[in-house]
Write a protein that holds these residues in place. Structure first.
Motif, PDB file in Angstrom:
ATOM      1  N   ALA A 160       0.835  -1.206   0.000  1.00 42.12           N
ATOM      2  CA  ALA A 160       0.000   0.000   0.000  1.00 42.12           C
ATOM      3  C   ALA A 160       0.864   1.248   0.000  1.00 42.12           C
ATOM      4  O   ALA A 160       0.537   2.248  -0.664  1.00 42.12           O
ATOM      5  CB  ALA A 160      -0.928  -0.008   1.210  1.00 42.12           C
ATOM      6  N   ALA A 161       1.971   1.210   0.734  1.00 41.69           N
ATOM      7  CA  ALA A 161       2.875   2.367   0.749  1.00 41.69           C
ATOM      8  C   ALA A 161       3.473   2.596  -0.634  1.00 41.69           C
ATOM      9  O   ALA A 161       3.572   3.749  -1.097  1.00 41.69           O
ATOM     10  CB  ALA A 161       3.982   2.143   1.779  1.00 41.69           C
ATOM     11  N   VAL A 162       3.889   1.512  -1.292  1.00 46.45           N
ATOM     12  CA  VAL A 162       4.436   1.637  -2.648  1.00 46.45           C
ATOM     13  C   VAL A 162       3.391   2.236  -3.586  1.00 46.45           C
ATOM     14  O   VAL A 162       3.688   3.144  -4.384  1.00 46.45           O
ATOM     15  CB  VAL A 162       4.899   0.255  -3.155  1.00 46.45           C
ATOM     16  CG1 VAL A 162       5.215   0.307  -4.658  1.00 46.45           C
ATOM     17  CG2 VAL A 162       6.115  -0.221  -2.379  1.00 46.45           C
ATOM     18  N   TYR A 163       2.158   1.739  -3.491  1.00 43.84           N
ATOM     19  CA  TYR A 163       1.080   2.270  -4.337  1.00 43.84           C
ATOM     20  C   TYR A 163       0.823   3.744  -4.012  1.00 43.84           C
ATOM     21  O   TYR A 163       0.669   4.568  -4.921  1.00 43.84           O
ATOM     22  CB  TYR A 163      -0.188   1.463  -4.129  1.00 43.84           C
ATOM     23  CG  TYR A 163      -1.376   1.984  -4.909  1.00 43.84           C
ATOM     24  CD1 TYR A 163      -1.508   1.720  -6.258  1.00 43.84           C
ATOM     25  CD2 TYR A 163      -2.360   2.753  -4.282  1.00 43.84           C
ATOM     26  CE1 TYR A 163      -2.589   2.207  -6.990  1.00 43.84           C
ATOM     27  CE2 TYR A 163      -3.444   3.237  -4.994  1.00 43.84           C
ATOM     28  CZ  TYR A 163      -3.556   2.966  -6.343  1.00 43.84           C
ATOM     29  OH  TYR A 163      -4.633   3.455  -7.056  1.00 43.84           O
ATOM     30  N   GLY A 164       0.794   4.085  -2.737  1.00 45.38           N
ATOM     31  CA  GLY A 164       0.564   5.474  -2.344  1.00 45.38           C
ATOM     32  C   GLY A 164       1.632   6.410  -2.875  1.00 45.38           C
ATOM     33  O   GLY A 164       1.334   7.518  -3.345  1.00 45.38           O
ATOM     34  N   LEU A 165       2.880   5.969  -2.814  1.00 44.60           N
ATOM     35  CA  LEU A 165       3.972   6.795  -3.339  1.00 44.60           C
ATOM     36  C   LEU A 165       3.813   7.011  -4.837  1.00 44.60           C
ATOM     37  O   LEU A 165       4.094   8.102  -5.353  1.00 44.60           O
ATOM     38  CB  LEU A 165       5.317   6.126  -3.042  1.00 44.60           C
ATOM     39  CG  LEU A 165       5.726   6.062  -1.569  1.00 44.60           C
ATOM     40  CD1 LEU A 165       6.976   5.207  -1.397  1.00 44.60           C
ATOM     41  CD2 LEU A 165       5.966   7.463  -1.007  1.00 44.60           C
ATOM     42  N   SER A 166       3.357   5.973  -5.542  1.00 45.84           N
ATOM     43  CA  SER A 166       3.158   6.125  -6.987  1.00 45.84           C
ATOM     44  C   SER A 166       2.033   7.103  -7.292  1.00 45.84           C
ATOM     45  O   SER A 166       2.069   7.812  -8.306  1.00 45.84           O
ATOM     46  CB  SER A 166       2.851   4.763  -7.621  1.00 45.84           C
ATOM     47  OG  SER A 166       1.547   4.309  -7.276  1.00 45.84           O
ATOM     48  N   GLN A 167       1.031   7.159  -6.414  1.00 47.95           N
ATOM     49  CA  GLN A 167      -0.082   8.073  -6.634  1.00 47.95           C
ATOM     50  C   GLN A 167       0.307   9.520  -6.336  1.00 47.95           C
ATOM     51  O   GLN A 167      -0.273  10.458  -6.891  1.00 47.95           O
ATOM     52  CB  GLN A 167      -1.285   7.665  -5.788  1.00 47.95           C
ATOM     53  CG  GLN A 167      -1.829   6.283  -6.111  1.00 47.95           C
ATOM     54  CD  GLN A 167      -2.096   6.115  -7.599  1.00 47.95           C
ATOM     55  OE1 GLN A 167      -2.935   6.796  -8.177  1.00 47.95           O
ATOM     56  NE2 GLN A 167      -1.374   5.184  -8.232  1.00 47.95           N
ATOM     57  N   ILE A 168       1.282   9.696  -5.454  1.00 48.52           N
ATOM     58  CA  ILE A 168       1.795  11.060  -5.217  1.00 48.52           C
ATOM     59  C   ILE A 168       2.424  11.594  -6.486  1.00 48.52           C
ATOM     60  O   ILE A 168       2.143  12.724  -6.916  1.00 48.52           O
ATOM     61  CB  ILE A 168       2.813  11.056  -4.059  1.00 48.52           C
ATOM     62  CG1 ILE A 168       2.104  10.797  -2.731  1.00 48.52           C
ATOM     63  CG2 ILE A 168       3.566  12.391  -4.003  1.00 48.52           C
ATOM     64  CD1 ILE A 168       3.046  10.710  -1.555  1.00 48.52           C
ATOM     65  N   THR A 169       3.296  10.799  -7.101  1.00 46.13           N
ATOM     66  CA  THR A 169       3.935  11.254  -8.336  1.00 46.13           C
ATOM     67  C   THR A 169       2.935  11.334  -9.482  1.00 46.13           C
ATOM     68  O   THR A 169       3.145  12.065 -10.442  1.00 46.13           O
ATOM     69  CB  THR A 169       5.086  10.302  -8.731  1.00 46.13           C
ATOM     70  OG1 THR A 169       4.577   8.968  -8.858  1.00 46.13           O
ATOM     71  CG2 THR A 169       6.172  10.319  -7.661  1.00 46.13           C
ATOM     72  N   GLY A 170       1.834  10.581  -9.382  1.00 42.30           N
ATOM     73  CA  GLY A 170       0.801  10.634 -10.413  1.00 42.30           C
ATOM     74  C   GLY A 170      -0.248  11.689 -10.140  1.00 42.30           C
ATOM     75  O   GLY A 170      -1.249  11.764 -10.857  1.00 42.30           O
ATOM     76  N   ALA A 179      -4.246   5.008   0.576  1.00 44.06           N
ATOM     77  CA  ALA A 179      -3.198   3.985   0.704  1.00 44.06           C
ATOM     78  C   ALA A 179      -2.424   4.160   2.004  1.00 44.06           C
ATOM     79  O   ALA A 179      -2.156   3.186   2.720  1.00 44.06           O
ATOM     80  CB  ALA A 179      -2.248   4.067  -0.492  1.00 44.06           C
ATOM     81  N   PHE A 180      -2.079   5.402   2.359  1.00 42.40           N
ATOM     82  CA  PHE A 180      -1.311   5.631   3.583  1.00 42.40           C
ATOM     83  C   PHE A 180      -2.167   5.382   4.826  1.00 42.40           C
ATOM     84  O   PHE A 180      -1.649   4.984   5.876  1.00 42.40           O
ATOM     85  CB  PHE A 180      -0.736   7.044   3.587  1.00 42.40           C
ATOM     86  CG  PHE A 180       0.293   7.269   2.509  1.00 42.40           C
ATOM     87  CD1 PHE A 180       1.225   6.288   2.222  1.00 42.40           C
ATOM     88  CD2 PHE A 180       0.314   8.443   1.778  1.00 42.40           C
ATOM     89  CE1 PHE A 180       2.174   6.472   1.215  1.00 42.40           C
ATOM     90  CE2 PHE A 180       1.254   8.641   0.782  1.00 42.40           C
ATOM     91  CZ  PHE A 180       2.189   7.650   0.494  1.00 42.40           C
ATOM     92  N   ALA A 181      -3.465   5.620   4.716  1.00 42.40           N
ATOM     93  CA  ALA A 181      -4.359   5.270   5.831  1.00 42.40           C
ATOM     94  C   ALA A 181      -4.344   3.762   6.070  1.00 42.40           C
ATOM     95  O   ALA A 181      -4.349   3.298   7.218  1.00 42.40           O
ATOM     96  CB  ALA A 181      -5.774   5.759   5.539  1.00 42.40           C
TER      97      ALA A 181
END
Length: 409
Positions: A160-170, A179-181
């Motif tokens: 989830a953290a990896v996905y959340g980081l990708s959504q920040i850049t997206g 994701a971070f929740a």
């Protein structure tokens, strides 16, 4: 159904039952092995294994195990320890033998059951929903099975953290926040009802590494992410009273162990195990004491209070005591090659695999995450499935089609 297609549901079955008792995970491993053997395409699978970077480290590990078995003494524990050593190798090989589609089926099973178990935890603690006995380790601490489940939740949280980081850049802030929740929620689960310090440690170490992997060429963004993540996650988790108490208790145990005190405690037993197993390796550094020899030596060296232990809570020390430094190096090489394979893939698939393989490596270093089948048949299997997908070097998105659409099905 064609014979080749039976591997897909077999792989999914293993993914679906990783939170279940160890007997069920053993059954799932046997089912997958049978499916691989009768499903056809053995030449193609063998070629895939030979081309895999893990092949020669696994071969070296197995070959050295049999050499030690031939030249060193045998013990009552030799058959069981040999079985577990070979089971570890077969777990690596079965995951690496999967096609991309079969690995996706295994991953679907894992993520689906993880989501259902998260719902179960919420219902249990909010509404008192009864939990079947086979799933008690999902909602409360019940020995090594709850440690295994906590590590599995850590893999989900890291994903989830990896996905959340990708959504920040997206530039998708709402998805990133969701994701971070989930990361914080699962962090609370592994720290509170499951009270697994190993899982909390793994999360705290792995999330900065995936940040480094994503932003290693953008130092400002990397620094901001690391500082913010360390403050939020560290402060949130350490303020949980159960976790804080466990850490303080562990430090107190270590201080007492250094004065010679002996009593039941998670950290104090590790102190004596690591000390005495290190001495075993120093006494027989080339070929160890023989397969199954750790238990015999532990009874001679360790405190009598801990005589019923059958592994030193560190897979590399366990292998080293029984097969010497070459045994340590061969098993460590497998794990380091796995982590390196994930690291060298620069995209999100690489970060997913990096998080999973690092969690498996950390758990093997502070617990028996490979030797203990309750953990090894679950955490190691899932980590290798993540890695298998990341090894699809010709595919720009190996997770593509994770959830099949109506047209795909």
């Amino acid at each position: 159904m064609q014979r080749s297609h039976i591997v897909r549901p077999a792989a999914m079955f293993w993914g679906l039952v990783v939170f279940m008792p160890v007997g069920v995970t053993y059954l799932s491993a046997i089912v997958l092995l049978f499916a691989l053997l009768v499903g056809g395409g053995l030449r193609e699978r063998y070629a895939r294994l030979r081309a895999n970077p893990l092949w020669w480290p696994v071969v070296a590990y197995v070959a050295w195990t049999f050499i030690v078995l031939a030249v060193r003494p045998h013990y009552p524990e030799t058959p069981s320890n040999l079985f577990h050593g070979l089971r570890i190798a077969f777990t690596f090989l079965m995951a690496m033998a999967l096609t991309r589609e079969e690995a996706l089926w295994a991953l679907r099973g894992f993520l689906l059951i993880a989501a259902l178990n998260i719902v179960l935890i919420v219902l249990h603690y909010s509404l008192g929903f009864p939990v079947p006995g086979a799933l008690r380790g999902v909602v409360m601490e019940v020995g090594n099975k709850s440690i295994s489940n906590a590590l599995l939740f850590s893999i989900v949280a890291a994903s989830a953290a990896v996905y959340g980081l990708s959504q920040i850049t997206g530039h998708r802030p709402l998805r990133a926040l969701a994701a971070f929740a989930l990361v914080l929620g699962l962090g609370a689960v592994v720290a509170l009802p499951l009270t697994s310090r190993t899982s909390v440690l793994a999360l705290l170490l792995v999330i900065p590494v995936v940040c480094l992997h994503q932003w290693k060429n953008h130092l400002k963004a990397l620094s901001a992410a690391l500082i913010l993540g360390a403050v939020v996650i560290g402060a949130s988790l350490y303020q949980l009273p159960q976790l804080q108490q466990k850490v303080e208790t562990g430090i107190e145990e270590l201080e007492k162990a250094q004065t010679g005190a002996v009593f039941h405690g998670s950290w104090i037993i590790r102190y004596y195990m690591y000390r005495d197993t290190g001495a075993m390796i120093a006494d027989q550094p080339v070929a160890g004491w023989g397969i199954g020899g750790w238990t015999d030596q532990w009874h001679k060296r360790g405190p009598a209070l801990f005589a019923d232990s059958n592994m030193p809570h560190n897979d590399f020390l366990w292998v080293g005591a029984q097969s010497g430094i070459p045994g340590i190096l061969s098993l460590l090489a497998i794990m380091l090659v796995a982590v390196w394979q994930a690291w060298r893939r620069p995209d999100i698939a690489g970060r997913y695999a990096l998080a999973a393989t690092l969690i498996a490596l950390i758990a093997s270093s502070v617990n028996s995450a490979m030797r203990d089948a309750q953990i090894g048949l679950a955490v190691l299997w899932i980590a290798m499935v993540y890695l298998r997908l990341a090894q699809e070097s010709q595919d720009p998105d190996p997770w593509r089609g994770l959830w099949p659409t109506a047209r795909q099905s």
